[in-house]
Design an enzyme around this catalytic site. Structure first.
Site, PDB file in Angstrom:
ATOM      1  N   ASN A  40       0.836  -1.205   0.000  1.00  0.00           N
ATOM      2  CA  ASN A  40       0.000   0.000   0.000  1.00  0.00           C
ATOM      3  C   ASN A  40       0.873   1.258   0.000  1.00  0.00           C
ATOM      4  O   ASN A  40       1.917   1.314   0.661  1.00  0.00           O
ATOM      5  CB  ASN A  40      -1.003  -0.003   1.159  1.00  0.00           C
ATOM      6  CG  ASN A  40      -0.383  -0.206   2.521  1.00  0.00           C
ATOM      7  OD1 ASN A  40       0.625  -0.877   2.666  1.00  0.00           O
ATOM      8  ND2 ASN A  40      -0.993   0.379   3.536  1.00  0.00           N
ATOM      9  N   GLU A  42       0.419   5.292   0.534  1.00  0.00           N
ATOM     10  CA  GLU A  42      -0.502   6.342   0.977  1.00  0.00           C
ATOM     11  C   GLU A  42      -0.034   7.717   0.500  1.00  0.00           C
ATOM     12  O   GLU A  42       1.053   7.864  -0.058  1.00  0.00           O
ATOM     13  CB  GLU A  42      -0.615   6.293   2.506  1.00  0.00           C
ATOM     14  CG  GLU A  42      -1.183   4.957   2.966  1.00  0.00           C
ATOM     15  CD  GLU A  42      -1.431   4.876   4.471  1.00  0.00           C
ATOM     16  OE1 GLU A  42      -0.922   5.714   5.230  1.00  0.00           O
ATOM     17  OE2 GLU A  42      -2.156   3.951   4.868  1.00  0.00           O
ATOM     18  N   CYS A  51      -4.192   0.557  -2.379  1.00  0.00           N
ATOM     19  CA  CYS A  51      -4.026  -0.669  -1.589  1.00  0.00           C
ATOM     20  C   CYS A  51      -2.937  -1.563  -2.188  1.00  0.00           C
ATOM     21  O   CYS A  51      -2.614  -1.475  -3.385  1.00  0.00           O
ATOM     22  CB  CYS A  51      -5.324  -1.466  -1.584  1.00  0.00           C
ATOM     23  SG  CYS A  51      -6.703  -0.645  -0.769  1.00  0.00           S
ATOM     24  N   GLU A  53      -3.156  -4.752  -2.820  1.00  0.00           N
ATOM     25  CA  GLU A  53      -3.680  -5.692  -3.809  1.00  0.00           C
ATOM     26  C   GLU A  53      -3.761  -5.059  -5.196  1.00  0.00           C
ATOM     27  O   GLU A  53      -3.409  -5.673  -6.208  1.00  0.00           O
ATOM     28  CB  GLU A  53      -5.082  -6.170  -3.400  1.00  0.00           C
ATOM     29  CG  GLU A  53      -5.139  -6.896  -2.068  1.00  0.00           C
ATOM     30  CD  GLU A  53      -5.340  -5.968  -0.867  1.00  0.00           C
ATOM     31  OE1 GLU A  53      -4.900  -4.800  -0.925  1.00  0.00           O
ATOM     32  OE2 GLU A  53      -5.935  -6.419   0.124  1.00  0.00           O
ATOM     33  N   CYS A  84     -10.326  -4.982   0.447  1.00  0.00           N
ATOM     34  CA  CYS A  84     -11.436  -4.023   0.409  1.00  0.00           C
ATOM     35  C   CYS A  84     -12.286  -4.248  -0.843  1.00  0.00           C
ATOM     36  O   CYS A  84     -11.874  -4.936  -1.783  1.00  0.00           O
ATOM     37  CB  CYS A  84     -10.907  -2.588   0.459  1.00  0.00           C
ATOM     38  SG  CYS A  84     -10.334  -1.962  -1.123  1.00  0.00           S
ATOM     39  N   CYS A  87     -10.709  -3.357  -4.295  1.00  0.00           N
ATOM     40  CA  CYS A  87      -9.745  -4.358  -4.766  1.00  0.00           C
ATOM     41  C   CYS A  87     -10.462  -5.611  -5.262  1.00  0.00           C
ATOM     42  O   CYS A  87     -10.080  -6.196  -6.277  1.00  0.00           O
ATOM     43  CB  CYS A  87      -8.756  -4.705  -3.656  1.00  0.00           C
ATOM     44  SG  CYS A  87      -7.633  -3.331  -3.292  1.00  0.00           S
TER      45      CYS A  87
HETATM   46  N1  THU Z   1      -5.353  -1.316   2.559  1.00  0.00           N
HETATM   47  C1  THU Z   1      -4.829  -2.217   1.679  1.00  0.00           C
HETATM   48  O1  THU Z   1      -3.671  -2.112   1.276  1.00  0.00           O
HETATM   49  N2  THU Z   1      -5.633  -3.231   1.259  1.00  0.00           N
HETATM   50  C2  THU Z   1      -6.936  -3.390   1.616  1.00  0.00           C
HETATM   51  O2  THU Z   1      -7.602  -4.278   1.102  1.00  0.00           O
HETATM   52  C3  THU Z   1      -7.532  -2.507   2.605  1.00  0.00           C
HETATM   53  C4  THU Z   1      -6.697  -1.396   3.101  1.00  0.00           C
HETATM   54  C5  THU Z   1      -4.510  -0.206   2.997  1.00  0.00           C
HETATM   55  C6  THU Z   1      -4.990   1.151   2.561  1.00  0.00           C
HETATM   56  C7  THU Z   1      -4.391   2.048   3.610  1.00  0.00           C
HETATM   57  O3  THU Z   1      -3.069   2.371   3.221  1.00  0.00           O
HETATM   58  C8  THU Z   1      -4.324   1.175   4.849  1.00  0.00           C
HETATM   59  O4  THU Z   1      -4.468  -0.163   4.410  1.00  0.00           O
HETATM   60  C9  THU Z   1      -5.391   1.476   5.886  1.00  0.00           C
HETATM   61  O5  THU Z   1      -6.655   1.471   5.332  1.00  0.00           O
END
Ligand code: THU
Length: 125
Positions: A40, A42, A51, A53, A84, A87
């Site tokens: 991920n 940000e 994310c 995935e 999520c 994804c």
């Molecule tokens: N996140 C993912 O990388 N994958 C997911 O399926 C859900 C959330 C990340 C996004 C963000 O950087 C952190 O987790 C918190 O939500």
């Protein structure tokens, strides 16, 4: 530990998540056996974050891959975390029967089918 989970664990170390401090690693096994990882990433403009995935998926598509067999996701959470909704929708376009392995740092894991995680997925037509 499954080799795919190990690769997701390694990718998680590259997570750029200074805002949530929730690092995620993903490893996508392609039809030809190659593995593409993602983490991920940000942003100060929170909604732009991507994310792990989808990072792995867009990398794989960019490398010319179109078939996917398994996806491993590693998080540091009490229970292994499921992908999520965004994804799920992106992944199902390419691999409805993808095997999804969820794992946490305590060694807990669960195997699910993407079609079970996203029943009645949106499709055009
Ligand atoms: N996140 C993912 O990388 N994958 C997911 O399926 C859900 C959330 C990340 C996004 C963000 O950087 C952190 O987790 C918190 O939500």
């Amino acid at each position: 530990m499954d080799q795919l989970v190990q690769k997701a664990l390694a990718a998680r170390k590259n997570s750029y998540s200074p805002y949530s401090k929730f690092a995620v690693g993903a490893a996508l096994e392609c039809g030809d056996g190659t593995v593409i990882t993602g983490t991920n990433v940000e942003n100060a403009s929170y909604g732009l974050s991507i994310c792990a995935e989808r990072s792995a998926l867009v990398k794989a598509i960019s490398e010319g891959k179109r078939k996917f067999k398994r996806l491993a996701i590693v998080t540091d959470s009490p229970e292994p975390a499921a992908p999520c909704g965004m994804c799920r929708q992106m992944l199902i376009e390419f691999a409805p029967s993808l095997e999804v392995i969820l794992a946490n740092l305590k060694g807990k894991s669960e195997v699910l089918r993407l079609s079970d995680l996203l029943p009645k997925a949106f499709r055009l037509g």
